[in-house]
Design an enzyme around this catalytic site. Structure first.
Site, PDB file in Angstrom:
ATOM      1  N   CYS A  76      22.204  -3.762-124.783  1.00  0.00           N
ATOM      2  CA  CYS A  76      22.696  -3.411-123.442  1.00  0.00           C
ATOM      3  C   CYS A  76      23.589  -2.172-123.399  1.00  0.00           C
ATOM      4  O   CYS A  76      23.226  -1.187-122.748  1.00  0.00           O
ATOM      5  CB  CYS A  76      23.414  -4.609-122.837  1.00  0.00           C
ATOM      6  SG  CYS A  76      22.278  -5.956-122.478  1.00  0.00           S
ATOM      7  N   LYS A 117      26.460  -3.959-112.319  1.00  0.00           N
ATOM      8  CA  LYS A 117      26.089  -4.291-113.702  1.00  0.00           C
ATOM      9  C   LYS A 117      26.369  -3.106-114.643  1.00  0.00           C
ATOM     10  O   LYS A 117      26.941  -3.262-115.718  1.00  0.00           O
ATOM     11  CB  LYS A 117      24.606  -4.687-113.749  1.00  0.00           C
ATOM     12  CG  LYS A 117      24.062  -4.919-115.131  1.00  0.00           C
ATOM     13  CD  LYS A 117      24.698  -6.113-115.818  1.00  0.00           C
ATOM     14  CE  LYS A 117      24.325  -6.145-117.290  1.00  0.00           C
ATOM     15  NZ  LYS A 117      25.008  -7.202-118.030  1.00  0.00           N
ATOM     16  N   VAL A 136      17.233 -12.890-121.648  1.00  0.00           N
ATOM     17  CA  VAL A 136      17.728 -13.204-120.308  1.00  0.00           C
ATOM     18  C   VAL A 136      16.783 -14.161-119.574  1.00  0.00           C
ATOM     19  O   VAL A 136      17.207 -15.173-119.025  1.00  0.00           O
ATOM     20  CB  VAL A 136      17.930 -11.910-119.492  1.00  0.00           C
ATOM     21  CG1 VAL A 136      18.141 -12.209-118.021  1.00  0.00           C
ATOM     22  CG2 VAL A 136      19.136 -11.153-120.042  1.00  0.00           C
ATOM     23  N   LYS A 155      26.104  -8.380-133.398  1.00  0.00           N
ATOM     24  CA  LYS A 155      27.334  -9.162-133.245  1.00  0.00           C
ATOM     25  C   LYS A 155      27.040 -10.566-133.725  1.00  0.00           C
ATOM     26  O   LYS A 155      25.869 -10.910-133.949  1.00  0.00           O
ATOM     27  CB  LYS A 155      27.816  -9.141-131.796  1.00  0.00           C
ATOM     28  CG  LYS A 155      26.908  -9.855-130.808  1.00  0.00           C
ATOM     29  CD  LYS A 155      27.580  -9.910-129.453  1.00  0.00           C
ATOM     30  CE  LYS A 155      26.711 -10.615-128.445  1.00  0.00           C
ATOM     31  NZ  LYS A 155      27.321 -10.730-127.132  1.00  0.00           N
ATOM     32  N   LYS A 189      21.963   1.401-124.137  1.00  0.00           N
ATOM     33  CA  LYS A 189      20.949   1.866-123.174  1.00  0.00           C
ATOM     34  C   LYS A 189      21.525   1.971-121.765  1.00  0.00           C
ATOM     35  O   LYS A 189      21.169   2.869-121.006  1.00  0.00           O
ATOM     36  CB  LYS A 189      19.706   0.972-123.221  1.00  0.00           C
ATOM     37  CG  LYS A 189      19.767  -0.259-122.364  1.00  0.00           C
ATOM     38  CD  LYS A 189      18.434  -0.974-122.310  1.00  0.00           C
ATOM     39  CE  LYS A 189      18.554  -2.348-121.686  1.00  0.00           C
ATOM     40  NZ  LYS A 189      19.094  -2.406-120.336  1.00  0.00           N
TER      41      LYS A 189
END
Ligand SMILES: NC(=O)c1ccc[n+]([C@@H]2O[C@H](COP(=O)([O-])OP(=O)(O)OC[C@H]3O[C@@H](n4cnc5c(N)ncnc54)[C@H](O)[C@@H]3O)[C@@H](O)[C@H]2O)c1
Length: 464
Positions: free
Chosen positions: A273, A217, A11, A334, A276
């Site tokens: 992501c 989020k 990020v 992925k 968690k």
């Protein structure tokens, strides 16, 4: 504008580079010296399409600096992005150690007004904690620690690994959470100016309170994970009743209230992501005396789904797999990333090894990361490690294998040379955890094709 980005992971690095690309002067800080030593000459330690070119271009233009110098990073930007990791703690809650350490460093060195932006995914209330540690540091230096000294903004990130640059450059929304006072307004104006180049066609900024932004989020990731587990549960039942989950997907996706996106059955979600963030959200609920019942089920379905390919292999080849070799295509969690965090392949590989199988592993990009992750999973199990072969090509992985197992849907797997595939495998069996192929076409090509939610009972087989 002068911007500091703390943390140069997936990020932080993308944020820093994209902000530099539109003309800002960006200072990227990381405490991992090895990472900075790689980045400084322009080498990107993670795989993200287009990222390395942008790093090199913006470094050469003098708009992007990489450093481990904390004091210099704090003095550089009026806007300080915190984009460090928030891994799960032992009880599932988000570990805020890195976030608060970064905030403390800002408080320790700041001189003049700062807009401190939480970009890391953090539980509701983290903004207050960040504010508190910065204020403590300021007070310990005898400085003003009030609202005029700094403001804390929440700006969660919604980029997808594998499409991160595109997502950052053309965001579908920019969520900005600010306090409703003059200091918050100053933060909002700075954020609006910073994001203006990304909002030229249409202003996609959504302004809200800090807590709502933090919550947004988690709610977004929880919703996405729910869609995946929902479809996986549907697929498992489709397998039993002889329906085709792909036909069902089209049938339900046509409803605009449902839509086609993110409705694919498969071998479960992974990554840094969803797992968690779901844990952290459930933990937040528990701390507030309530339970997220849907999310508990979403996690349970996903844990089971990571084993669905193994169950199909056992049903086809038996529980004892000694003497069997499987080709495994796709190891990253992925496609278009080398991220191995919580990748379903890790579970598939461990379970097959446990049953005695030998594995020939291939991934177009993640082979090195996969090797690190899987060798660490299997630390001390020399016998299991000896049954792994790391292959340089997808065809190499097939050689002498009893069957092919597809775990990640890389594009290069979508149109294989079926003749070569059949010739390389001992038995023409494909276990497809991502539903890449048409079952009828695979059958016509002479394959036994076992996918997820696609084992049509003959009388009800959908016409192609
Ligand atoms: N990866 C994604 O796709 C994604 C998407 C949206 C949001 N997020 C969230 O963004 C945050 C960062 O995720 P990531 O995947 O980039 O993490 P990451 O683990 O790839 O990178 C974090 C970086 O922060 C550095 N760091 C830690 N403490 C530091 C400190 N005090 N000062 C400077 N640097 C420090 C680490 O060395 C590391 O390089 C997390 O909260 C994550 O949930 C991630």
């Amino acid at each position: 504008m002068k911007v500091t980005v703390i943390g140069t992971g997936y990020v932080g690095l993308v944020t820093g580079v994209c902000l530099a690309e539109v003309g800002n002067e960006v200072f990227c800080l990381d405490l991992d010296r090895r990472k900075i030593e790689q980045l400084d000459p322009g080498h990107v330690p993670i795989y993200e399409q287009g990222l390395e070119d942008l790093v090199r271009r913006n470094r050469a233009a003098g708009r992007l600096v990489f450093s481990t110098d904390v004091a210099a990073s704090v003095s550089h930007g009026e806007i300080q992005f915190i984009a460090v990791g928030t891994p799960p703690g032992a009880d599932g809650s988000a570990d805020l150690g890195h976030v608060l350490a970064a905030a403390r460093n800002i408080g320790r060195h700041m001189d003049g007004f700062k807009v401190v932006v939480d970009k890391s995914t953090v539980p509701v209330g983290t903004g207050d904690k960040v504010r508190k540690v910065i204020a403590e540091e300021l007070r310990s230096r005898g400085r003003d620690a009030g609202r005029a000294a700094f403001t804390v903004v929440s700006n969660p990130e919604f980029l997808k690994e594998g499409a991160a640059i595109e997502d950052f450059m053309r965001p579908d929304r920019i969520v900005i959470g600010v306090d409703g006072d003059a200091s918050g307004e100053r933060g909002l104006q700075a954020m609006r100016a910073l994001y203006a180049p990304f909002n030229r066609r249409l202003d996609r900024t959504l302004v809200m309170g800090v807590r709502s932004a933090e919550f947004t989020k988690y709610a977004a990731n929880a919703m996405l994970a729910t869609r995946i587990s929902f479809m996986n549960e549907m697929a498992n039942l489709a397998d039993r009743v002889g329906a085709d989950i792909e036909s069902v997907r089209r049938g339900i996706g046509a409803d605009p209230r449902i839509g086609y996106d993110f409705l694919y059955a498969g071998t479960g979600y992974g990554g840094s992501c969803f797992p968690k963030d779901l844990k952290a959200l459930r933990r937040t609920a528990a701390e507030h005396g309530t339970e997220m019942k849907v999310l508990g089920a979403v996690e349970a379905v996903n844990d089971a789904q990571k084993r669905v390919l193994v169950e199909k292999i056992v049903a086809r080849f038996g529980a004892r797999l000694e003497g069997r070799t499987f080709a495994v295509w796709g190891l990253a969690f992925k496609p278009n990333t080398d991220d191995m965090r919580e990748a379903p392949s890790r579970v598939v590989i461990a379970e097959l090894l446990k049953r005695g199988a030998a594995l020939r592993l291939f991934d177009p990009v993640a082979l090195a990361e996969a090797r690190k992750a899987i060798e660490s999973d299997l630390a001390g199990r020399a016998d299991d490690l000896a049954r792994l072969t790391w292959c340089a090509s997808q065809n190499d992985a097939l050689q002498g294998a009893d069957a092919l197992v597809i775990v990640t849907e890389w594009k290069s797997f979508r149109s294989p040379d079926l003749q070569a595939l059949r010739a390389a495998l001992k038995e023409p069996v494909i276990l497809d955890g991502r539903n890449l192929f048409d079952p009828a076409a695979m059958k016509a090509a002479g394959f036994e094709y076992l996918a997820v939610g696609r084992s049509l009972a003959p009388p009800d087989a959908d016409p192609a």
